[in-house]
Design an enzyme around this catalytic site. Sequence first.
Site, PDB file in Angstrom:
ATOM      1  N   HIS A 107       0.878  -1.285  -0.095  1.00 54.79           N
ATOM      2  CA  HIS A 107       0.201  -0.087   0.114  1.00 54.79           C
ATOM      3  C   HIS A 107       0.861   1.217   0.058  1.00 54.79           C
ATOM      4  O   HIS A 107       0.752   2.151  -0.691  1.00 54.79           O
ATOM      5  CB  HIS A 107      -0.988  -0.015   1.211  1.00 54.79           C
ATOM      6  CG  HIS A 107      -1.985   1.259   1.433  1.00 54.79           C
ATOM      7  ND1 HIS A 107      -3.059   1.121   0.757  1.00 54.79           N
ATOM      8  CD2 HIS A 107      -1.450   2.464   1.918  1.00 54.79           C
ATOM      9  CE1 HIS A 107      -3.702   2.495   0.956  1.00 54.79           C
ATOM     10  NE2 HIS A 107      -3.067   3.169   1.687  1.00 54.79           N
ATOM     11  N   GLU A 108       1.915   1.317   0.961  1.00 56.34           N
ATOM     12  CA  GLU A 108       2.544   2.488   1.202  1.00 56.34           C
ATOM     13  C   GLU A 108       3.538   2.599  -0.206  1.00 56.34           C
ATOM     14  O   GLU A 108       3.812   3.579  -0.775  1.00 56.34           O
ATOM     15  CB  GLU A 108       3.365   2.431   2.308  1.00 56.34           C
ATOM     16  CG  GLU A 108       2.576   2.333   3.568  1.00 56.34           C
ATOM     17  CD  GLU A 108       1.582   3.770   3.640  1.00 56.34           C
ATOM     18  OE1 GLU A 108       1.683   4.709   3.102  1.00 56.34           O
ATOM     19  OE2 GLU A 108       0.520   3.403   4.328  1.00 56.34           O
TER      20      GLU A 108
END
Length: 378
Positions: free
Chosen positions: A33-34
């Site tokens: 996600h990051e």
Amino acid sequence: MAEITASLMWLMNFMLGTILPFLFVLTIVVFVHEMGHYLVGRWCGIGVRAFSIGFGPELFGFNDRRGTRWKLSAIPLGGYVKFAGDMSVTSRPDAADDNLSEEERKVAFHTQPVWKRAATVFAGPLFNFLLTIAVFTVMFAMFGKFVSEPMVAEVRPDSPAAEAGIQPGDRFFAVEGTRVETFSDVQRLVSGRAGDPLRITLVREGEEVEVTATPEIVEQKDALGNTVKIGVIGVVNNEELGQFRRVEFGPLEALKEGVAETGFIMLRTGQFMKRLVTGREDRCQLGGPVKIADMAGKAATLGFEWLIQLVALLSVGIGILNLLPIPPLDGGHLMFYGLEAVMRRPVSEQVMEQFYRVGMLVVLAFMGFVFWNDLFGC
């Protein structure tokens, strides 16, 4: 002494059998996600000050040649990317920061065009979906898929199917207008619609027959031993009529199946959330970190492929959750960027601040709700 030894053994088993699988699953999902935020942000020319897995005090880290601090933090329940010039969640493009040089302002997040900020924010959930597609694509390519014909071998007495007039020997053709090719297609379309009258098209002796059946709720155990409530109409397939078989896929076919599987999970999750809000789903089906940790431990005992499938399911769930239009989630940022694009000016900081306060309360309330479910509610 024996009691101390037993306690230590239990603690060691708990750490190895539950905590480590949980951290493995969560770390992959958070990292991807990051990384989505990071890669698209860099592609848009935005400077990155820090990339962290976890929150709180830094455990260890390093600086890369671009000046980004990569670190692992003490609280492993999430992560973040800190972009250059990040001032607050309500920072406006025309906001001034005397601590930034002219060169730093050029790469600061809040000075970028709205499309770059939106793309960077949307990239996090997008990468979660891509991770799920990748996992399922590999799984289908390696193991194929077990399927059976959508035939009715038996109808349970007094079931919704019996009341609707479904008969042994019928072949499912469509559910609510959606064509079905396998018996599992029927199960998937029915399982999330308990209490909803469903229009079902059958083929009987070469002719199409349309009936209406309302699935009833039953409790079942899933592969990880969790009690789940699903909708059923009361029909059974068998090996003779179903012709059970394993279908193998080439790379492109596996990718197509991976996309379709991810799309179905997204649709099913959205359907569940909608029904939950209207009180038509059991709140006990929602779980937080404790339930995820328990599932990770159970998945690990079944094999690595089960753990990876849990990664895929959690990843798509995190992606959908982050797209909800609630500040401070990614969807909340995207909502304000959309308004900014339409109005051709940023939303006032005062209005944004109020929305973020309310949104934070909603997020905290939801977190408290799932924690309560984990520990006391169900």
